[in-house]
Design a protein around this motif. Sequence first.
Motif, short mmCIF file in Angstrom:
data_model
loop_
_atom_site.label_atom_id
_atom_site.label_comp_id
_atom_site.label_asym_id
_atom_site.label_seq_id
_atom_site.Cartn_x
_atom_site.Cartn_y
_atom_site.Cartn_z
N UNK A 57 92.65 96.43 142.10
CA UNK A 57 92.06 97.76 141.96
C UNK A 57 91.25 97.84 140.67
N UNK A 58 91.77 97.23 139.60
CA UNK A 58 91.06 97.24 138.33
C UNK A 58 89.70 96.58 138.44
N UNK A 59 89.63 95.45 139.17
CA UNK A 59 88.35 94.77 139.36
C UNK A 59 87.37 95.67 140.11
N UNK A 60 87.87 96.35 141.13
CA UNK A 60 87.00 97.24 141.90
C UNK A 60 86.48 98.38 141.03
N UNK A 61 87.35 98.96 140.23
CA UNK A 61 86.95 100.08 139.38
C UNK A 61 85.91 99.66 138.35
N UNK A 62 86.09 98.49 137.76
CA UNK A 62 85.18 98.03 136.71
C UNK A 62 83.81 97.66 137.25
N UNK A 63 83.69 97.50 138.56
CA UNK A 63 82.42 97.08 139.17
C UNK A 63 81.56 98.25 139.59
N UNK A 64 82.02 99.47 139.38
CA UNK A 64 81.30 100.62 139.92
C UNK A 64 81.17 101.74 138.90
N UNK A 65 80.10 102.51 139.05
CA UNK A 65 79.92 103.71 138.24
C UNK A 65 80.65 104.89 138.88
N UNK A 66 80.80 104.83 140.20
CA UNK A 66 81.48 105.89 140.95
C UNK A 66 82.68 105.28 141.66
N UNK A 67 83.86 105.82 141.38
CA UNK A 67 85.11 105.30 141.94
C UNK A 67 85.69 106.35 142.88
N UNK A 68 85.95 105.97 144.11
CA UNK A 68 86.51 106.89 145.10
C UNK A 68 87.90 106.41 145.48
N UNK A 88 88.01 103.01 133.14
CA UNK A 88 87.41 104.19 133.77
C UNK A 88 86.68 105.09 132.79
N UNK A 89 86.86 104.87 131.51
CA UNK A 89 86.21 105.73 130.51
C UNK A 89 84.70 105.73 130.73
N UNK A 90 84.14 106.92 130.85
CA UNK A 90 82.71 107.07 131.07
C UNK A 90 82.28 107.01 132.52
N UNK A 91 83.21 106.74 133.41
CA UNK A 91 82.88 106.67 134.84
C UNK A 91 83.27 107.98 135.54
N UNK A 92 82.80 108.13 136.76
CA UNK A 92 83.15 109.28 137.58
C UNK A 92 84.15 108.85 138.64
N UNK A 93 85.25 109.58 138.74
CA UNK A 93 86.27 109.32 139.75
C UNK A 93 86.29 110.50 140.73
N UNK A 94 86.20 110.20 142.00
CA UNK A 94 86.33 111.22 143.05
C UNK A 94 87.64 110.94 143.77
N UNK A 95 88.58 111.85 143.63
CA UNK A 95 89.89 111.67 144.25
C UNK A 95 89.92 112.42 145.58
N UNK A 96 89.89 111.68 146.67
CA UNK A 96 89.92 112.28 148.00
C UNK A 96 91.30 112.13 148.65
N UNK A 114 91.18 111.00 128.70
CA UNK A 114 90.72 109.61 128.75
C UNK A 114 89.21 109.49 128.98
N UNK A 115 88.51 110.62 128.84
CA UNK A 115 87.05 110.65 128.95
C UNK A 115 86.56 110.14 130.30
N UNK A 116 87.24 110.60 131.34
CA UNK A 116 86.86 110.26 132.72
C UNK A 116 86.37 111.54 133.40
N UNK A 117 85.21 111.48 134.06
CA UNK A 117 84.74 112.62 134.84
C UNK A 117 85.50 112.63 136.17
N UNK A 118 86.16 113.74 136.45
CA UNK A 118 86.97 113.80 137.67
C UNK A 118 86.48 114.88 138.61
N UNK A 119 86.34 114.49 139.87
CA UNK A 119 86.05 115.42 140.96
C UNK A 119 87.19 115.30 141.95
N UNK A 120 87.75 116.41 142.37
CA UNK A 120 88.80 116.39 143.38
C UNK A 120 88.20 116.85 144.70
#
Length: 272
Positions: A57-68, A88-96, A114-120
């Motif tokens: 999961x960490x590899x997947x997160x580090x490879x993207x600007x947008x994490x779903x 994840x710092x500086x990235x956008x996470x969309x929790x679906x 943790x300086x993560x942009x979060x969208x629910x």
Amino acid sequence: MANSLAAQHISVIGLGAMGTALAKALLAGGHQVVVWNRTTSRAEALAAQGARVAESAAEAMSAADLVILCVLDDAAVREQIEPAAALLRGRTVVNLTTTTPEQARSLGRWAAANEVELIDGGIMASPEMIGGPASLVIYSGAAVAFDRHRSVLELFGRAEFVGTDLGAAAMYDVSILGAMYAMFAAFRQGATMVRSTGGTAAHLAALTVPFLQAIATSLTDQAVGIDTPADYAQIQSDEFTAAAIDLIDKAAVESGTPTDLYGALRRTLTGG
């Protein structure tokens, strides 16, 4: 379909039926998609369609600007993202992932620290509906991030932003689902009652569906009565509604299928 010039690097964590549908919609939109799932075999079909399968999961997160994320529950979300805070710092996470409103807010507090942009988000669709005209996904949280990624999120279906309170999307989600389950419960009870007279649930469904489709438009009027009661002229009095529900409840008893359902409806609709 998204223009390939606007392709983004997006990771999808969780490849159940819904996560897989989300990843397929992103691939169809021309995006670079990295996927991860605890059971690697679930990623094989997506890999054949062009997704890159991450080892972790960490590899997947580090490879993207947008994490779903689309996993089992809030605990599973935390299990994946908390150890990856630095990534994840500086990235956008969309929790679906389906959670409660307060779970979404709690995750938002973690994200802010943790300086993560979060969208629910709350998905009001089944997997096969994703990307189709009937699919609706409700979002709340980081408004600027939502606007920035809206074209991506619209690949899943209509994207409706309901506010910066991170619990708002989850509250709309559970409220809509609550209406659905109340309808299912009332139909199941009604079908039991009809069968006591020799009727069938199938016949009841055939008669009920068009009636409910027509009557559903009255929710718009009822919303006025809830939001701005002073502007609302109530068509049916509480006394009339209470009497109608009492009659239905009496019919349930007479049919030999008593239930607590109608008493709960009476208290909710009339306050008594």
